[in-house]
Enzyme design. Structure first.
Site, PDB file in Angstrom:
ATOM      1  CG  ASP A 179       4.937  -8.521  12.298  1.00 36.01           C
ATOM      2  OD1 ASP A 179       5.545  -7.427  12.231  1.00 36.01           O
ATOM      3  OD2 ASP A 179       4.129  -8.789  13.211  1.00 36.01           O
ATOM      4  CB  THR A 212      -0.408   7.643   2.286  1.00 33.99           C
ATOM      5  OG1 THR A 212       0.271   8.120   3.479  1.00 33.99           O
ATOM      6  CG2 THR A 212       0.557   7.717   1.102  1.00 33.99           C
ATOM      7  NE  ARG A 242      -1.870  -1.066   3.968  1.00 34.31           N
ATOM      8  CZ  ARG A 242      -3.195  -1.222   3.888  1.00 34.31           C
ATOM      9  NH1 ARG A 242      -3.977  -0.219   3.547  1.00 34.31           N
ATOM     10  NH2 ARG A 242      -3.751  -2.379   4.151  1.00 34.31           N
ATOM     11  CE1 TYR A 275       5.014   7.535  11.366  1.00 28.81           C
ATOM     12  CE2 TYR A 275       5.583   9.867  11.392  1.00 28.81           C
ATOM     13  CZ  TYR A 275       5.476   8.666  10.719  1.00 28.81           C
ATOM     14  OH  TYR A 275       5.839   8.602   9.396  1.00 28.81           O
TER      15      TYR A 275
END
Length: 260
Positions: A54, A182, A11, A148
């Site tokens: 993962d 995005t 993605r 983040y």
């Protein structure tokens, strides 16, 4: 042509780079955690080696490396692109599991991918590893995105440190995509007024995946010197966009863009 691995390649920017690399004739392996999306990308992009993995599990990334080497003979470029964000909320209100998931994916994922790729590239005699920057990498802070931003700041430090310790023939660098439209860019805006204000800035500084990803993909296979720092949104570009903003009407969120 190069053999390239892209983590988080199902993605967003990752998928955009995969498409661009394939379009230039490169051989590409990718991974994602959503097996249904992995299957969809595999079906849409024949010839792509698409696996479920993962990045927080180093053994799964070793399996990705091994599969890519078996398929292509070697891996020339490895891009640690996988990353996630969190709700825009103060740290003390952010659930522990959500904070841990962001740090594990963004930082531990880059650590694991770098460790696997650097070891494999040392054994094969060369290769290049890219880590992906994001908000916070340059030290800029945004309220509500501390976790983040801290994870991305750490990735930048990690990559700079790795450049001093890579084995002979192997190199590392940083890819900085700037602001890209995005789900990560607009994630977590619960207040409609706040989102509207943010979109005004995004429409000046941000770009679509289909604009940025091909450029990043090209840089990823051509600018592979050790310590390379490739930036899409440079300071001169930022200044130029603000200067031209009154004459340039952009709406990246309704697929409309015009100049007057």
């Amino acid at each position: 042509m190069s053999a390239v691995v892209v983590t988080g390649g199902t993605r967003g920017i990752g998928l955009g780079m995969v498409r661009a690399l394939l379009g230039k004739g490169h051989r590409v392996a990718l991974c994602g955690t959503d097996s249904e999306r992995v299957d969809t990308v595999r079906a849409e992009l024949p010839g792509t080696l698409a696996l479920t993995a993962d990045v927080t599990d180093r053994e799964q990334l070793r399996a990705l490396w091994d599969a890519a080497v078996e398929e292509f003979g070697r891996v020339d470029v490895w891009i640690n692109n996988a990353g996630i964000s969190h709700d825009r909320t103060p740290l003390w209100q952010l659930p522990e599991q959500e904070a841990r998931r962001v740090v594990d994916t963004n930082l531990l994922g880059a650590l694991n991918g770098s460790a696997v790729a650097l070891a494999g590239m040392s054994a094969q005699g060369g290769g290049h590893v890219w880590n992906m920057e994001g908000l916070g990498s340059d030290g800029r802070t945004v309220a509500g995105l501390g976790t983040y931003g801290a994870s991305k700041r750490a990735v930048t430090y990690l990559t700079t440190a790795l450049a001093k310790e890579v084995p002979a023939g192997v190199s590392v660098g940083l890819l900085s995509p700037g602001m890209v439209v995005t789900d990560l860019l607009t994630h977590g805006y619960d207040d409609a007024e706040e989102l509207a204000k943010a979109r005004k800035i995004f429409n000046i500084l941000a770009d679509r995946v289909e604009t940025v990803a091909p450029w990043l993909a090209e840089q990823a296979v051509t600018r592979t010197r050790n310590g390379a720092h490739v930036r899409w949104l440079t300071t001169p570009k930022i200044i130029g966009r603000f200067v031209s903003a009154p004459l340039r009407r952009r709406d990246l969120f309704t697929d409309q863009e015009r100049t007057r």
